[in-house]
Write an enzyme that holds these catalytic residues in place. Structure first.
Site, PDB file in Angstrom:
ATOM      1  N   GLY A  74      37.702  23.280 -53.805  1.00  0.00           N
ATOM      2  CA  GLY A  74      36.293  23.469 -54.134  1.00  0.00           C
ATOM      3  C   GLY A  74      35.556  22.240 -54.598  1.00  0.00           C
ATOM      4  O   GLY A  74      34.334  22.291 -54.771  1.00  0.00           O
ATOM      5  N   GLY A 114      35.969  19.186 -52.961  1.00  0.00           N
ATOM      6  CA  GLY A 114      35.955  18.235 -51.856  1.00  0.00           C
ATOM      7  C   GLY A 114      34.639  18.242 -51.110  1.00  0.00           C
ATOM      8  O   GLY A 114      33.636  18.814 -51.555  1.00  0.00           O
ATOM      9  N   TYR A 151      49.796  17.827 -38.921  1.00  0.00           N
ATOM     10  CA  TYR A 151      48.628  18.506 -39.493  1.00  0.00           C
ATOM     11  C   TYR A 151      48.118  19.594 -38.540  1.00  0.00           C
ATOM     12  O   TYR A 151      47.794  20.710 -38.968  1.00  0.00           O
ATOM     13  CB  TYR A 151      47.528  17.481 -39.756  1.00  0.00           C
ATOM     14  CG  TYR A 151      46.244  18.052 -40.296  1.00  0.00           C
ATOM     15  CD1 TYR A 151      46.119  18.379 -41.643  1.00  0.00           C
ATOM     16  CD2 TYR A 151      45.146  18.250 -39.462  1.00  0.00           C
ATOM     17  CE1 TYR A 151      44.928  18.890 -42.142  1.00  0.00           C
ATOM     18  CE2 TYR A 151      43.955  18.765 -39.954  1.00  0.00           C
ATOM     19  CZ  TYR A 151      43.849  19.090 -41.294  1.00  0.00           C
ATOM     20  OH  TYR A 151      42.676  19.602 -41.787  1.00  0.00           O
ATOM     21  N   LYS A 165      47.821  23.671 -39.327  1.00  0.00           N
ATOM     22  CA  LYS A 165      46.533  24.368 -39.297  1.00  0.00           C
ATOM     23  C   LYS A 165      46.535  25.477 -38.247  1.00  0.00           C
ATOM     24  O   LYS A 165      45.999  26.565 -38.467  1.00  0.00           O
ATOM     25  CB  LYS A 165      45.403  23.376 -39.014  1.00  0.00           C
ATOM     26  CG  LYS A 165      44.980  22.553 -40.212  1.00  0.00           C
ATOM     27  CD  LYS A 165      44.287  23.419 -41.249  1.00  0.00           C
ATOM     28  CE  LYS A 165      43.663  22.610 -42.355  1.00  0.00           C
ATOM     29  NZ  LYS A 165      42.965  23.455 -43.349  1.00  0.00           N
ATOM     30  N   THR A 186      33.936  21.345 -36.240  1.00  0.00           N
ATOM     31  CA  THR A 186      34.173  20.036 -35.644  1.00  0.00           C
ATOM     32  C   THR A 186      34.125  18.981 -36.754  1.00  0.00           C
ATOM     33  O   THR A 186      34.189  19.307 -37.924  1.00  0.00           O
ATOM     34  CB  THR A 186      33.150  19.749 -34.527  1.00  0.00           C
ATOM     35  OG1 THR A 186      31.836  20.082 -34.999  1.00  0.00           O
ATOM     36  CG2 THR A 186      33.440  20.599 -33.300  1.00  0.00           C
ATOM     37  N   LYS A 191      32.879   0.738 -45.309  1.00  0.00           N
ATOM     38  CA  LYS A 191      33.062  -0.597 -44.732  1.00  0.00           C
ATOM     39  C   LYS A 191      31.720  -1.295 -44.524  1.00  0.00           C
ATOM     40  O   LYS A 191      31.596  -2.508 -44.755  1.00  0.00           O
ATOM     41  CB  LYS A 191      33.817  -0.494 -43.408  1.00  0.00           C
ATOM     42  CG  LYS A 191      35.280  -0.104 -43.570  1.00  0.00           C
ATOM     43  CD  LYS A 191      35.978   0.072 -42.234  1.00  0.00           C
ATOM     44  CE  LYS A 191      36.253  -1.246 -41.567  1.00  0.00           C
ATOM     45  NZ  LYS A 191      37.080  -1.083 -40.342  1.00  0.00           N
ATOM     46  N   ARG A 250      32.679  12.497 -30.208  1.00  0.00           N
ATOM     47  CA  ARG A 250      32.899  13.544 -31.203  1.00  0.00           C
ATOM     48  C   ARG A 250      31.620  14.357 -31.424  1.00  0.00           C
ATOM     49  O   ARG A 250      30.513  13.840 -31.284  1.00  0.00           O
ATOM     50  CB  ARG A 250      33.335  12.949 -32.550  1.00  0.00           C
ATOM     51  CG  ARG A 250      34.688  12.246 -32.535  1.00  0.00           C
ATOM     52  CD  ARG A 250      35.835  13.207 -32.338  1.00  0.00           C
ATOM     53  NE  ARG A 250      37.132  12.543 -32.394  1.00  0.00           N
ATOM     54  CZ  ARG A 250      37.791  12.092 -31.333  1.00  0.00           C
ATOM     55  NH1 ARG A 250      37.256  12.194 -30.114  1.00  0.00           N
ATOM     56  NH2 ARG A 250      38.976  11.524 -31.465  1.00  0.00           N
TER      57      ARG A 250
END
Length: 348
Positions: A43, A45, A170, A174, A198, A221, A242
């Site tokens: 909760g 994040g 991962y 999932k 996504t 960066k 993406r």
């Protein structure tokens, strides 16, 4: 034994009252006077904080939302997970907690990603069953889809082949949530489902340069490159495509799923296929949002990862044809501004 599990299930349902009837309609089980306790794992994040902002806009009188952090419990430990379920007695769970990381961390620690996430998911889903949670919505990822596939991918294709080699630990962990949801539904009548967003980005992301996903990593960066007057180095060619989803949009959709979506089958939450962008385009958007004027260079010696994983949002649009996603440039600008304003305290 099976007999013990069934007896235990009946015992817990008796203790918790009418809302525990496993085979009852989820809608029928809820009453306007009964207070819902929505517990959000992960909760604090990226997505959890977006959900908190969305919840605080309305704060329905008959709902209390609990946002768990890693300090509340180690959700890979069954005893600690049971303790937090015992403490809050949730009627609903939005399961976001996971061990996550960017491409290169996934490539290096595949076994760790598999073991930790399987442990977390098993603890959360089994406690959701044992404590009679009416609805559990888990958050998956488009990386669960087969690497070798046709595009666009949709909800029916989850198990059609192995995921991309770069993050199979991962991805398989999932993917197994969908298997667990179906099994809990078939064996116990649980209303457990999942969403497949996504690539998510937004305020409160993880900006650690070794572990972050692409957008928060590039934001950090770019900030440092601007500060030092150096070029912005982007790993890979910048060609991969993406579909990026702003965390505030995802939060709105998750609330809708919790309250309205009653299928066990997963639901892709995504912008449309036409909104797919390249990493190169994203790098330039971030540079523009930060008023960065130095060169942008692409390190073609580094891996690109999966070139594309275009997802169809046709099913979502059948449910919500009028939903408006935040414009990508606007969302990038808001994300950059948040990072600059919160640089000292941001996760990095």
């Amino acid at each position: 034994t099976l007999q013990y599990c069934l007896a235990k299930s009946a015992e817990v349902r008796t203790a918790y009252g009418p809302r525990m009837a496993a085979n009852a309609s989820p809608v029928a089980k809820r009453s306007k006077t009964f207070k819902r306790v929505v517990m959000v794992t992960g909760g604090t994040g990226l997505v959890g904080m977006a959900l908190k902002r969305e919840y605080e806009k309305t704060k329905p009188e008959n709902e209390e939302w609990i946002f768990l952090s890693g300090r509340d419990a180690d959700l890979s430990d069954m005893a600690e997970t049971k303790a937090v379920f015992e403490k809050y007695r949730p009627t609903d769970v939005i399961h976001l907690a996971a061990m996550v990381g960017g491409l290169f961390k996934n490539m290096k620690y595949k076994l760790d990603f598999w073991r930790k996430n399987v442990q977390i998911n098993d603890c959360v889903l089994h406690c959701s069953y044992e404590y009679g949670v009416e609805k559990c919505v888990s958050c998956l990822s488009t990386c669960i889809f087969p690497d070798k596939t046709t595009y666009p991918i949709d909800e029916t294709m989850v198990h059609n082949g192995p995921p991309h080699e770069s993050n199979f630990g991962y991805a398989y962990a999932k993917r197994m949530i969908d298997v667990q949801n179906r099994a809990y539904h078939e064996q116990y009548g649980c209303n457990f489902t999942s969403v497949i967003p996504t690539n998510i980005f937004g305020p409160n992301d993880n900006y650690n340069l070794e572990e972050s996903h692409v957008i928060p990593g590039l934001i950090h960066k770019c900030f440092l490159a601007k500060k030092n007057g150096t070029a912005l180095s982007v790993l890979g060619t910048g060609r991969p495509l993406r579909q990026f989803l702003y965390s505030d949009d995802l939060a709105k959709l998750l609330v809708w799923v919790l309250r309205n979506y009653e299928e066990v089958d997963p639901l892709i939450l995504s912008v449309g296929e036409k909104d797919e962008v390249s990493i190169r385009e994203v790098a330039h958007m971030i540079a523009d949002a930060m008023n960065f004027t130095e060169d942008i260079v692409f390190d073609t010696n580094k891996s690109d990862g999966q070139f594309k994983k275009t997802a169809s949002n046709a099913k979502l649009m059948r449910y919500l044809p009028d939903f408006k996603f935040t414009d990508m440039k606007t969302a990038i600008k808001e994300s950059v501004d948040w990072f600059v304003e919160n640089f000292e305290t941001a996760r990095k």
